[in-house]
Write a protein that holds these residues in place. Structure first.
Motif, PDB file in Angstrom:
ATOM      1  N   SER A   1     -43.173 -26.918 -78.101  1.00 43.00           N
ATOM      2  CA  SER A   1     -41.894 -26.373 -78.214  1.00 43.00           C
ATOM      3  C   SER A   1     -42.008 -26.034 -79.830  1.00 43.00           C
ATOM      4  CB  SER A   1     -40.951 -27.445 -77.908  1.00 43.00           C
ATOM      5  OG  SER A   1     -39.689 -26.816 -78.331  1.00 43.00           O
TER       6      SER A   1
ATOM      7  N   GLY B   1     -37.707 -29.105 -78.858  1.00 41.07           N
ATOM      8  CA  GLY B   1     -38.669 -30.139 -78.330  1.00 41.07           C
ATOM      9  C   GLY B   1     -38.607 -30.122 -76.886  1.00 41.07           C
ATOM     10  N   ALA B   2     -39.704 -30.253 -76.297  1.00 39.78           N
ATOM     11  CA  ALA B   2     -39.731 -30.411 -74.927  1.00 39.78           C
ATOM     12  C   ALA B   2     -40.811 -31.215 -74.342  1.00 39.78           C
ATOM     13  CB  ALA B   2     -40.190 -29.011 -74.356  1.00 39.78           C
ATOM     14  N   THR B   3     -40.648 -31.946 -73.447  1.00 43.31           N
ATOM     15  CA  THR B   3     -41.689 -32.832 -72.859  1.00 43.31           C
ATOM     16  C   THR B   3     -42.790 -31.941 -72.150  1.00 43.31           C
ATOM     17  OG1 THR B   3     -40.228 -34.540 -72.674  1.00 43.31           O
ATOM     18  CG2 THR B   3     -42.203 -34.887 -71.191  1.00 43.31           C
TER      19      THR B   3
ATOM     20  N   TRP C   1     -46.337 -34.944 -82.020  1.00 43.54           N
ATOM     21  CA  TRP C   1     -45.612 -35.770 -81.109  1.00 43.54           C
ATOM     22  C   TRP C   1     -44.262 -36.489 -81.998  1.00 43.54           C
ATOM     23  CZ3 TRP C   1     -45.060 -35.900 -76.124  1.00 43.54           C
ATOM     24  CH2 TRP C   1     -45.940 -35.681 -75.233  1.00 43.54           C
TER      25      TRP C   1
ATOM     26  N   SER D   1     -41.164 -35.766 -77.431  1.00 40.21           N
ATOM     27  CA  SER D   1     -41.495 -34.241 -77.509  1.00 40.21           C
ATOM     28  C   SER D   1     -42.786 -33.832 -78.250  1.00 40.21           C
ATOM     29  CB  SER D   1     -40.246 -33.491 -78.346  1.00 40.21           C
ATOM     30  OG  SER D   1     -38.965 -33.937 -77.563  1.00 40.21           O
TER      31      SER D   1
ATOM     32  N   MET E   1     -44.279 -30.650 -80.170  1.00 40.58           N
ATOM     33  CA  MET E   1     -43.774 -29.637 -81.097  1.00 40.58           C
ATOM     34  C   MET E   1     -44.893 -29.053 -81.783  1.00 40.58           C
ATOM     35  SD  MET E   1     -40.366 -31.786 -82.433  1.00 40.58           S
ATOM     36  CE  MET E   1     -39.202 -30.573 -82.852  1.00 40.58           C
TER      37      MET E   1
END
Length: 223
Positions: free
Chosen positions: A103, A107-109, A173, A177, A179
């Motif tokens: 991301s 932020g994203a998983t 990390w 998330s 990024m």
């Protein structure tokens, strides 16, 4: 020096043919950089752990039996071996495109980390850049916080080699998330995560909150 068994000899041969150092291969499988050198020359460990053997077999694109797996174990494997880096005697190497998004927003998983395709790079160019194919992978940028440097949908080449940290664009990390941000040392055991898009404020984090996956060394995307 330990007796060079068939599995050890084959591993040394594959490493030489691929141009990958034993140190970089050790790092790729999550071991200290002298691990495979000791395995080949000193016979320690006596045999590779199953997970280490699997990763190496996938990287070289060979059956695990060539690296010392019991033949019966190999016959029972139902999956197909897909190399993360495909070797080509013409002077090119294919770097895996992973089904992962980093991301460039809040932020994203990411999803499952698997290879679905590859980018082809010149071996000579990689050497000139000081990069080792075994420690490179490509992932996708998601979001707009790194514009205009990186755009949503761009693909970036991440160098995971264990080098001393220096400020630059990294994949990290933070919590759960993944990024991509410009990471700068802020002193006192802290880092600043900086966006190129000024609409996003800097994020200050402690070193133990952050895991730096690798440095971004190349990007590709639509014009």
């Amino acid at each position: 020096m330990a007796e060079l068994t068939e599995g050890r000899a084959r591993l040394r041969q594959l490493a030489q043919e691929s141009g990958a150092s034993l140190a970089s291969l050790s790092a790729m499988i999550g071991r200290n950089t002298s691990y495979l050198q000791q395995f080949i020359t000193k016979g320690s460990p006596r045999k590779l752990e199953e997970e280490d053997r699997r990763k190496l077999a996938e990287f070289f694109g060979v059956p695990e039996a060539e690296l010392g797996a019991p033949l019966q174990d190999f016959k029972e494997k139902s999956y197909a071996t897909i190399p993360s880096v495909r070797r080509d005697p013409s002077g090119w190497v294919d770097i895996a495109r992973l089904d992962v998004g980093a991301s460039a927003g809040p932020g994203a998983t990411p999803g499952e980390e698997r290879s679905f395709d590859a980018f082809r790079f010149s071996r000579r160019w990689l050497r000139e850049q000081g990069l080792e194919a075994a420690l490179l992978s490509s992932i996708t940028v998601e979001g707009d916080s790194m514009e205009p440097l990186l755009h949503d949908g761009d693909e970036i080449l991440v160098d995971r080699s264990p080098k001393p940290f220096r400020d630059g664009v990294h994949v990290v990390w933070l919590g759960d998330s993944l990024m991509v941000k410009r990471v700068a040392s802020a002193g006192g055991g802290r880092f600043a995560l900086l966006s190129q898009n000024l609409a996003y404020p800097p994020v200050d984090v402690a070193a133990d909150e952050l895991e730096i996956i690798g440095r971004v060394v190349w990007k590709g995307g639509r014009v």
